[in-house]
Design an enzyme around this catalytic site. Structure first.
Site, PDB file in Angstrom:
ATOM      1  N   CYS A 113      59.730 -58.171 -19.800  1.00 19.03           N
ATOM      2  CA  CYS A 113      58.470 -57.412 -19.703  1.00 19.03           C
ATOM      3  C   CYS A 113      57.616 -57.526 -20.970  1.00 19.03           C
ATOM      4  O   CYS A 113      56.426 -57.236 -20.942  1.00 19.03           O
ATOM      5  CB  CYS A 113      58.756 -55.953 -19.380  1.00 19.03           C
ATOM      6  SG  CYS A 113      59.602 -55.748 -17.813  1.00 19.03           S
ATOM      7  N   HIS A 249      52.389 -51.758 -21.241  1.00 24.03           N
ATOM      8  CA  HIS A 249      53.182 -52.332 -20.151  1.00 24.03           C
ATOM      9  C   HIS A 249      53.318 -51.266 -19.067  1.00 24.03           C
ATOM     10  O   HIS A 249      53.532 -50.091 -19.366  1.00 24.03           O
ATOM     11  CB  HIS A 249      54.551 -52.754 -20.663  1.00 24.03           C
ATOM     12  CG  HIS A 249      55.496 -53.123 -19.576  1.00 24.03           C
ATOM     13  ND1 HIS A 249      55.146 -54.001 -18.562  1.00 24.03           N
ATOM     14  CD2 HIS A 249      56.772 -52.739 -19.313  1.00 24.03           C
ATOM     15  CE1 HIS A 249      56.167 -54.132 -17.739  1.00 24.03           C
ATOM     16  NE2 HIS A 249      57.162 -53.378 -18.164  1.00 24.03           N
ATOM     17  N   ASN A 279      55.721 -52.343 -11.493  1.00 20.77           N
ATOM     18  CA  ASN A 279      56.066 -53.056 -12.727  1.00 20.77           C
ATOM     19  C   ASN A 279      56.101 -54.557 -12.422  1.00 20.77           C
ATOM     20  O   ASN A 279      56.972 -55.020 -11.703  1.00 20.77           O
ATOM     21  CB  ASN A 279      57.430 -52.559 -13.219  1.00 20.77           C
ATOM     22  CG  ASN A 279      57.881 -53.246 -14.506  1.00 20.77           C
ATOM     23  OD1 ASN A 279      57.287 -54.238 -14.934  1.00 20.77           O
ATOM     24  ND2 ASN A 279      58.937 -52.729 -15.109  1.00 20.77           N
TER      25      ASN A 279
HETATM   26  N1  COA Z   1      64.376 -42.525  -4.095  1.00 21.68           N
HETATM   27  C1  COA Z   1      64.979 -41.327  -4.053  1.00 21.68           C
HETATM   28  N2  COA Z   1      65.951 -40.966  -4.914  1.00 21.68           N
HETATM   29  C2  COA Z   1      66.306 -41.868  -5.851  1.00 21.68           C
HETATM   30  C3  COA Z   1      65.724 -43.133  -5.944  1.00 21.68           C
HETATM   31  C4  COA Z   1      64.737 -43.445  -5.022  1.00 21.68           C
HETATM   32  N3  COA Z   1      64.084 -44.634  -5.012  1.00 21.68           N
HETATM   33  N4  COA Z   1      66.301 -43.798  -6.967  1.00 21.68           N
HETATM   34  C5  COA Z   1      67.194 -42.981  -7.514  1.00 21.68           C
HETATM   35  N5  COA Z   1      67.217 -41.799  -6.826  1.00 21.68           N
HETATM   36  C6  COA Z   1      68.050 -40.631  -7.074  1.00 21.68           C
HETATM   37  C7  COA Z   1      69.304 -40.950  -7.840  1.00 21.68           C
HETATM   38  O1  COA Z   1      70.309 -41.424  -6.960  1.00 21.68           O
HETATM   39  C8  COA Z   1      69.619 -39.618  -8.441  1.00 21.68           C
HETATM   40  O2  COA Z   1      70.257 -38.822  -7.468  1.00 21.68           O
HETATM   41  P1  COA Z   1      71.512 -37.891  -7.895  1.00 21.68           P
HETATM   42  O3  COA Z   1      70.946 -36.933  -8.923  1.00 21.68           O
HETATM   43  O4  COA Z   1      71.883 -37.261  -6.585  1.00 21.68           O
HETATM   44  O5  COA Z   1      72.527 -38.826  -8.440  1.00 21.68           O
HETATM   45  C9  COA Z   1      68.259 -38.999  -8.709  1.00 21.68           C
HETATM   46  O6  COA Z   1      67.332 -39.712  -7.895  1.00 21.68           O
HETATM   47  C10 COA Z   1      67.831 -39.087 -10.156  1.00 21.68           C
HETATM   48  O7  COA Z   1      68.047 -40.409 -10.588  1.00 21.68           O
HETATM   49  P2  COA Z   1      67.723 -40.852 -12.044  1.00 21.68           P
HETATM   50  O8  COA Z   1      68.080 -42.296 -12.206  1.00 21.68           O
HETATM   51  O9  COA Z   1      68.280 -39.863 -13.008  1.00 21.68           O
HETATM   52  O10 COA Z   1      66.141 -40.668 -12.006  1.00 21.68           O
HETATM   53  P3  COA Z   1      65.121 -40.831 -13.179  1.00 21.68           P
HETATM   54  O11 COA Z   1      64.282 -39.632 -13.278  1.00 21.68           O
HETATM   55  O12 COA Z   1      65.751 -41.382 -14.433  1.00 21.68           O
HETATM   56  O13 COA Z   1      64.176 -41.961 -12.625  1.00 21.68           O
HETATM   57  C11 COA Z   1      63.767 -44.284 -12.935  1.00 21.68           C
HETATM   58  C12 COA Z   1      64.682 -43.255 -12.357  1.00 21.68           C
HETATM   59  C13 COA Z   1      64.337 -45.654 -12.612  1.00 21.68           C
HETATM   60  C14 COA Z   1      62.420 -44.127 -12.284  1.00 21.68           C
HETATM   61  C15 COA Z   1      63.639 -44.068 -14.458  1.00 21.68           C
HETATM   62  O14 COA Z   1      64.916 -43.958 -15.014  1.00 21.68           O
HETATM   63  C16 COA Z   1      62.925 -45.179 -15.134  1.00 21.68           C
HETATM   64  O15 COA Z   1      61.743 -45.384 -14.916  1.00 21.68           O
HETATM   65  N6  COA Z   1      63.603 -45.899 -16.052  1.00 21.68           N
HETATM   66  C17 COA Z   1      63.003 -46.951 -16.810  1.00 21.68           C
HETATM   67  C18 COA Z   1      62.694 -48.069 -15.894  1.00 21.68           C
HETATM   68  C19 COA Z   1      61.959 -49.130 -16.576  1.00 21.68           C
HETATM   69  O16 COA Z   1      60.962 -48.860 -17.169  1.00 21.68           O
HETATM   70  N7  COA Z   1      62.458 -50.345 -16.453  1.00 21.68           N
HETATM   71  C20 COA Z   1      61.819 -51.485 -16.895  1.00 21.68           C
HETATM   72  C21 COA Z   1      61.614 -51.471 -18.361  1.00 21.68           C
HETATM   73  S1  COA Z   1      60.553 -52.761 -18.682  1.00 21.68           S
END
Ligand code: COA
Length: 322
Positions: A113, A249, A279
């Site tokens: 990224c 980004h 993204n």
């Molecule tokens: N729809 C519904 N629920 C979802 C889901 C989806 N698409 N994806 C995950 N969940 C659930 C999980 O299973 C979890 O459930 P649980 O509590 O029963 O286990 C819950 O939502 C919370 O998951 P979590 O991973 O803690 O959520 P989060 O608030 O951290 O959000 C991301 C997840 C991926 C959006 C976030 O972590 C993120 O943006 N991370 C960085 C990603 C990124 O920028 N990557 C590229 C870098 S360049």
């Protein structure tokens, strides 16, 4: 003193749109969760016969037109991509062929990224040293090809697209500084853990997928981007008030907002496309730049801060006069 200045921007999005509601039919997710946790409403997906080079070519042609340059003027091509058409030749060479350009250096940069910011940093050095005068710098991705469409924790996040800039030698200030970093110690937190020299059979079977520890990536991204904003401003003896536009980004609206808060940037001074594009990895920063240039928000002479964070981990920034 010679600067590298952006003289034209372009971008291209594939036609097919995948909305959050479409994803509800594919995995156990819902529009509200995706919007609240990521800010994403929809993303574009390349057609089956469309490659990264196809998207890159369109973005490049638009950037050339915006700069008022012809392909004959280009003396350097850099493509930032994690999803190249082939193992080799580089996507930059394939773009060079499409544009009927012959002889200039053409190569890919792989910093996931952060790829476009890396590519901009490299092109800036070519131009400052006199090694190039008119560079075509592209970020292009078909990330949809490395998504596990049954994994709701990743498939809702990513999209395809391409953005490009023409970067020219200029006496007037352009890029003021670039800051490129990496720490491979974090390789396992965000990865496609197969490739040419390991588990190539998975690649051949179309089972090369993005794996991500979302929470940990999120925390690192917020902290690291806050630090790079400080580093960039200090290097230029500037303060937050000197920056007209933040072009981050586009991974997650919550990461973008955290960096904007750190900079004291009001939301209307932050270019956001993550809602419309998802993204798009190396394509996200140049696409966001192009959107805000074409809709008239970004004006000549303004100061822009670009930043990105991605797999590796890699992270970087560019401060420039537009
Ligand atoms: N729809 C519904 N629920 C979802 C889901 C989806 N698409 N994806 C995950 N969940 C659930 C999980 O299973 C979890 O459930 P649980 O509590 O029963 O286990 C819950 O939502 C919370 O998951 P979590 O991973 O803690 O959520 P989060 O608030 O951290 O959000 C991301 C997840 C991926 C959006 C976030 O972590 C993120 O943006 N991370 C960085 C990603 C990124 O920028 N990557 C590229 C870098 S360049």
């Amino acid at each position: 003193m010679t600067y590298a200045r952006i003289t034209g921007t372009g971008s291209y999005l594939p036609e097919k749109v995948l909305t959050n509601h479409d994803l509800e039919q594919m995995v156990e997710t819902n529009d509200q969760w995706i919007r609240e946790r990521t800010g994403i409403e929809k993303r574009h997906i390349a057609a089956d016969n469309q490659t990264t080079c196809d998207l890159a070519e369109q973005a490049a042609r638009r950037a050339l037109e915006a700069a008022g340059r012809s392909t004959d003027d280009i003396d350097l091509i850099i493509v930032a991509t994690t999803t190249p058409d082939r193992v080799f030749p580089s996507t930059a060479c394939l773009v060079q062929q499409r544009l009927d350009i012959h002889g200039c250096a053409a190569f890919d940069v792989q910093a996931v990224c952060t790829g476009f910011v890396y590519a901009l940093g490299v092109a800036d050095k070519f131009i400052r040293t006199g090694a190039a005068k008119c560079a075509l710098v592209i970020g292009a991705e078909t990330l949809s090809r490395i998504i596990d469409w049954t994994d709701r924790s990743t498939c809702v996040l990513f999209g395809d697209g391409a953005g490009a800039v023409i970067l020219e030698a200029s006496e007037a200030p352009g890029i003021l500084s670039t800051h490129l970093h990496a720490d491979g110690n974090y390789e396992s937190l965000l990865t496609v853990n197969v490739g040419v020299s390991t588990h190539f059979d998975a690649v051949a079977k179309g089972e090369a997928y993005i794996h991500m520890k979302g929470n940990e990536v999120f925390r690192m991204a917020v902290n690291t981007l806050g630090r790079i904003v400080d580093e960039t401003l200090e290097a230029n003896r500037m303060t937050q008030a000197d920056v007209d536009w933040l072009i981050p980004h586009q991974a997650n609206i919550r990461i973008i907002n955290a960096t904007a808060r750190k900079l004291n940037m009001p939301p209307e001074r932050v270019v956001v496309t993550v809602d419309q594009h998802g993204n798009t990895s190396a394509a996200s920063v140049p696409m966001a730049l192009d959107v805000a240039v074409r809709d008239g928000r970004i004006q000549r002479g303004e100061t822009l801060l670009m930043e990105a964070f991605g797999g590796g981990f890699t992270w970087g920034s560019a401060l420039l006069k537009f």
